[in-house]
Write a protein that holds these residues in place. Structure first.
Motif, PDB file in Angstrom:
ATOM      1  N   LEU A   1       0.856  -1.187   0.000  1.00  0.00           N
ATOM      2  CA  LEU A   1       0.000   0.000   0.000  1.00  0.00           C
ATOM      3  C   LEU A   1       0.885   1.227   0.000  1.00  0.00           C
ATOM      4  O   LEU A   1       1.762   1.362   0.850  1.00  0.00           O
ATOM      5  CB  LEU A   1      -0.889  -0.026   1.247  1.00  0.00           C
ATOM      6  N   SER A   2       0.649   2.103  -0.968  1.00  0.00           N
ATOM      7  CA  SER A   2       1.425   3.328  -1.063  1.00  0.00           C
ATOM      8  C   SER A   2       0.469   4.514  -0.975  1.00  0.00           C
ATOM      9  O   SER A   2      -0.507   4.580  -1.724  1.00  0.00           O
ATOM     10  CB  SER A   2       2.197   3.350  -2.390  1.00  0.00           C
ATOM     11  N   VAL A   3       0.737   5.430  -0.055  1.00  0.00           N
ATOM     12  CA  VAL A   3      -0.125   6.601   0.120  1.00  0.00           C
ATOM     13  C   VAL A   3       0.736   7.850   0.226  1.00  0.00           C
ATOM     14  O   VAL A   3       1.939   7.774   0.519  1.00  0.00           O
ATOM     15  CB  VAL A   3      -1.019   6.468   1.383  1.00  0.00           C
ATOM     16  N   GLN A   4       0.123   8.980  -0.021  1.00  0.00           N
ATOM     17  CA  GLN A   4       0.797  10.265   0.177  1.00  0.00           C
ATOM     18  C   GLN A   4       0.692  10.657   1.647  1.00  0.00           C
ATOM     19  O   GLN A   4      -0.314  10.370   2.311  1.00  0.00           O
ATOM     20  CB  GLN A   4       0.161  11.352  -0.681  1.00  0.00           C
ATOM     21  N   GLU A   5       1.727  11.319   2.110  1.00  0.00           N
ATOM     22  CA  GLU A   5       1.715  11.822   3.481  1.00  0.00           C
ATOM     23  C   GLU A   5       0.440  12.628   3.730  1.00  0.00           C
ATOM     24  O   GLU A   5       0.047  13.448   2.901  1.00  0.00           O
ATOM     25  CB  GLU A   5       2.944  12.711   3.712  1.00  0.00           C
ATOM     26  N   GLY A   6      -0.207  12.347   4.857  1.00  0.00           N
ATOM     27  CA  GLY A   6      -1.438  13.050   5.192  1.00  0.00           C
ATOM     28  C   GLY A   6      -2.698  12.287   4.816  1.00  0.00           C
ATOM     29  O   GLY A   6      -3.774  12.549   5.379  1.00  0.00           O
ATOM     30  N   ASP A   7      -2.567  11.340   3.878  1.00  0.00           N
ATOM     31  CA  ASP A   7      -3.722  10.520   3.493  1.00  0.00           C
ATOM     32  C   ASP A   7      -3.963   9.446   4.548  1.00  0.00           C
ATOM     33  O   ASP A   7      -3.151   9.226   5.451  1.00  0.00           O
ATOM     34  CB  ASP A   7      -3.476   9.854   2.140  1.00  0.00           C
ATOM     35  N   SER A   8      -5.107   8.761   4.403  1.00  0.00           N
ATOM     36  CA  SER A   8      -5.421   7.637   5.293  1.00  0.00           C
ATOM     37  C   SER A   8      -5.018   6.322   4.646  1.00  0.00           C
ATOM     38  O   SER A   8      -4.925   6.226   3.412  1.00  0.00           O
ATOM     39  CB  SER A   8      -6.931   7.608   5.585  1.00  0.00           C
ATOM     40  N   ALA A   9      -4.769   5.334   5.483  1.00  0.00           N
ATOM     41  CA  ALA A   9      -4.442   3.981   5.009  1.00  0.00           C
ATOM     42  C   ALA A   9      -5.342   2.991   5.724  1.00  0.00           C
ATOM     43  O   ALA A   9      -5.589   3.126   6.935  1.00  0.00           O
ATOM     44  CB  ALA A   9      -2.969   3.659   5.293  1.00  0.00           C
ATOM     45  N   VAL A  10      -5.833   2.016   4.964  1.00  0.00           N
ATOM     46  CA  VAL A  10      -6.706   0.994   5.546  1.00  0.00           C
ATOM     47  C   VAL A  10      -6.186  -0.386   5.154  1.00  0.00           C
ATOM     48  O   VAL A  10      -5.906  -0.641   3.980  1.00  0.00           O
ATOM     49  CB  VAL A  10      -8.169   1.135   5.053  1.00  0.00           C
ATOM     50  N   ILE A  11      -6.056  -1.251   6.125  1.00  0.00           N
ATOM     51  CA  ILE A  11      -5.617  -2.627   5.898  1.00  0.00           C
ATOM     52  C   ILE A  11      -6.696  -3.548   6.450  1.00  0.00           C
ATOM     53  O   ILE A  11      -7.191  -3.320   7.568  1.00  0.00           O
ATOM     54  CB  ILE A  11      -4.267  -2.909   6.597  1.00  0.00           C
ATOM     55  N   LYS A  12      -7.049  -4.562   5.674  1.00  0.00           N
ATOM     56  CA  LYS A  12      -8.168  -5.427   6.060  1.00  0.00           C
ATOM     57  C   LYS A  12      -7.728  -6.873   6.253  1.00  0.00           C
ATOM     58  O   LYS A  12      -6.855  -7.366   5.532  1.00  0.00           O
ATOM     59  CB  LYS A  12      -9.254  -5.370   4.987  1.00  0.00           C
ATOM     60  N   CYS A  13      -8.367  -7.526   7.228  1.00  0.00           N
ATOM     61  CA  CYS A  13      -8.072  -8.935   7.507  1.00  0.00           C
ATOM     62  C   CYS A  13      -9.357  -9.708   7.723  1.00  0.00           C
ATOM     63  O   CYS A  13     -10.350  -9.156   8.219  1.00  0.00           O
ATOM     64  CB  CYS A  13      -7.183  -9.068   8.738  1.00  0.00           C
ATOM     65  N   THR A  14      -9.326 -10.959   7.338  1.00  0.00           N
ATOM     66  CA  THR A  14     -10.418 -11.872   7.653  1.00  0.00           C
ATOM     67  C   THR A  14      -9.814 -13.091   8.345  1.00  0.00           C
ATOM     68  O   THR A  14      -8.671 -13.465   8.080  1.00  0.00           O
ATOM     69  CB  THR A  14     -11.184 -12.317   6.401  1.00  0.00           C
ATOM     70  N   TYR A  15     -10.569 -13.695   9.235  1.00  0.00           N
ATOM     71  CA  TYR A  15     -10.077 -14.864   9.959  1.00  0.00           C
ATOM     72  C   TYR A  15     -11.078 -16.001   9.836  1.00  0.00           C
ATOM     73  O   TYR A  15     -12.250 -15.788   9.535  1.00  0.00           O
ATOM     74  CB  TYR A  15      -9.797 -14.519  11.426  1.00  0.00           C
TER      75      TYR A  15
ATOM     76  N   ASP B   1      -6.745   4.840  19.044  1.00  0.00           N
ATOM     77  CA  ASP B   1      -5.609   5.359  19.801  1.00  0.00           C
ATOM     78  C   ASP B   1      -4.921   6.387  18.930  1.00  0.00           C
ATOM     79  O   ASP B   1      -4.151   6.045  18.042  1.00  0.00           O
ATOM     80  CB  ASP B   1      -4.649   4.225  20.178  1.00  0.00           C
ATOM     81  N   GLN B   2      -5.249   7.655  19.149  1.00  0.00           N
ATOM     82  CA  GLN B   2      -4.696   8.775  18.382  1.00  0.00           C
ATOM     83  C   GLN B   2      -5.000   8.575  16.895  1.00  0.00           C
ATOM     84  O   GLN B   2      -6.168   8.572  16.517  1.00  0.00           O
ATOM     85  CB  GLN B   2      -3.200   8.918  18.667  1.00  0.00           C
ATOM     86  N   ARG B   3      -3.987   8.391  16.066  1.00  0.00           N
ATOM     87  CA  ARG B   3      -4.236   8.292  14.607  1.00  0.00           C
ATOM     88  C   ARG B   3      -4.575   6.882  14.141  1.00  0.00           C
ATOM     89  O   ARG B   3      -4.806   6.641  12.966  1.00  0.00           O
ATOM     90  CB  ARG B   3      -2.999   8.784  13.845  1.00  0.00           C
ATOM     91  N   ILE B   4      -4.589   5.956  15.076  1.00  0.00           N
ATOM     92  CA  ILE B   4      -4.811   4.554  14.713  1.00  0.00           C
ATOM     93  C   ILE B   4      -6.142   4.075  15.283  1.00  0.00           C
ATOM     94  O   ILE B   4      -6.473   4.360  16.433  1.00  0.00           O
ATOM     95  CB  ILE B   4      -3.666   3.683  15.271  1.00  0.00           C
TER      96      ILE B   4
END
Lengths: 112, 113
Positions: free
Chosen positions: B11-25, B59-62
């Motif tokens: 995943l590549s994003v520009q500084e300041g953008d949001s990033a989302v990572i998804k998991c299934t179990y 927790d803050q930005r996460i």
């Protein structure tokens, strides 16, 4: 004042040799683990010990033998090393099940 | 068997953008879901975790969200910074009271300044 420490950090050895990796935790945790991280970064559990007793042995070749002399130490001995054993091995510990696992700094094993 | 699938792998994003990572179990008995960050050459370190009795934690930005019915959980990082660049792993607790974690395949996040 490292919480989980393992030695050595790097290990280069020839095929067929036997080697050991040591791990110690000073967090007072009851459970310790060995994880293997392959070249694709995939982390997979190998063993888990709770109060010196083996509770998990994932399908790991019997060339790998863990030893826990006390609940603060979990060592990993590997016999007859093979090229495919090259990986980073992480020791970890946790207070109990379903709580944060703290990892050691890893041992990069290279078999040549 | 026990399995955790993680996407995307990079995943590549520009500084300041949001990033989302998804998991299934796969294991419906899993009830603990930690996220680890691993910087190059370093050990995995916990950044946030969630238990099955909670749907969201911040927790803050996460932030992490959990959908137990769908067996999905996600990591959200807002206002990304270059120092967020690392490999991120999701994990789910394995069956039994063993403390075993089943890890996803990892996501390499690159934050471009």
């Amino acid at each position: 004042d490292t919480a989980v420490s393992q030695t050595p950090k790097y290990l280069v050895t020839q095929m067929g040799n036997d080697k050991s990796i040591k791990c110690e935790q000073n967090l007072g945790h009851d459970t310790m683990y060995w994880y293997k991280q392959d070249s694709k970064k995939f982390l997979k559990i190998m063993f888990s010990y709770n109060n010196k007793e083996l509770i998990i042995n994932e399908t790991v070749p019997n060339r790998f033998s863990p030893k826990s002399p006390d609940k603060a130490h979990l060592n990993l001995h590997i016999n007859s090393l093979e090229l495919g054993d090259s990986a980073v091995y992480f020791c970890a510990s946790s207070r109990q099940e379903r709580t944060e696992a703290f990892f050691g700094q890893g041992t990069r094993l290279t078999v040549v | 068997g026990e399995n955790v699938e993680q996407h995307p792998s990079t995943l590549s994003v520009q500084e300041g953008d949001s990033a989302v990572i998804k998991c299934t179990y796969s294991d419906s008995a899993s009830n603990y879901f930690p996220w680890y960050k691993q910087e190059l050459g370093k050990r995995p370190q916990l950044i946030i975790d969630i238990r099955s009795n909670v749907g969201e934690k911040k927790d803050q930005r996460i932030a992490v969200t959990l959908n137990k019915t769908a067996k999905h959980f996600s990591l959200h990082i807002t206002e990304t910074q270059p120092e967020d660049s690392a490999v991120y792993f999701c994990a789910a607790s394995g069956s039994g009271n063993t403390g075993k974690l089943i890890f996803g395949q990892g996501t390499t996040l690159q934050v471009k300044p």
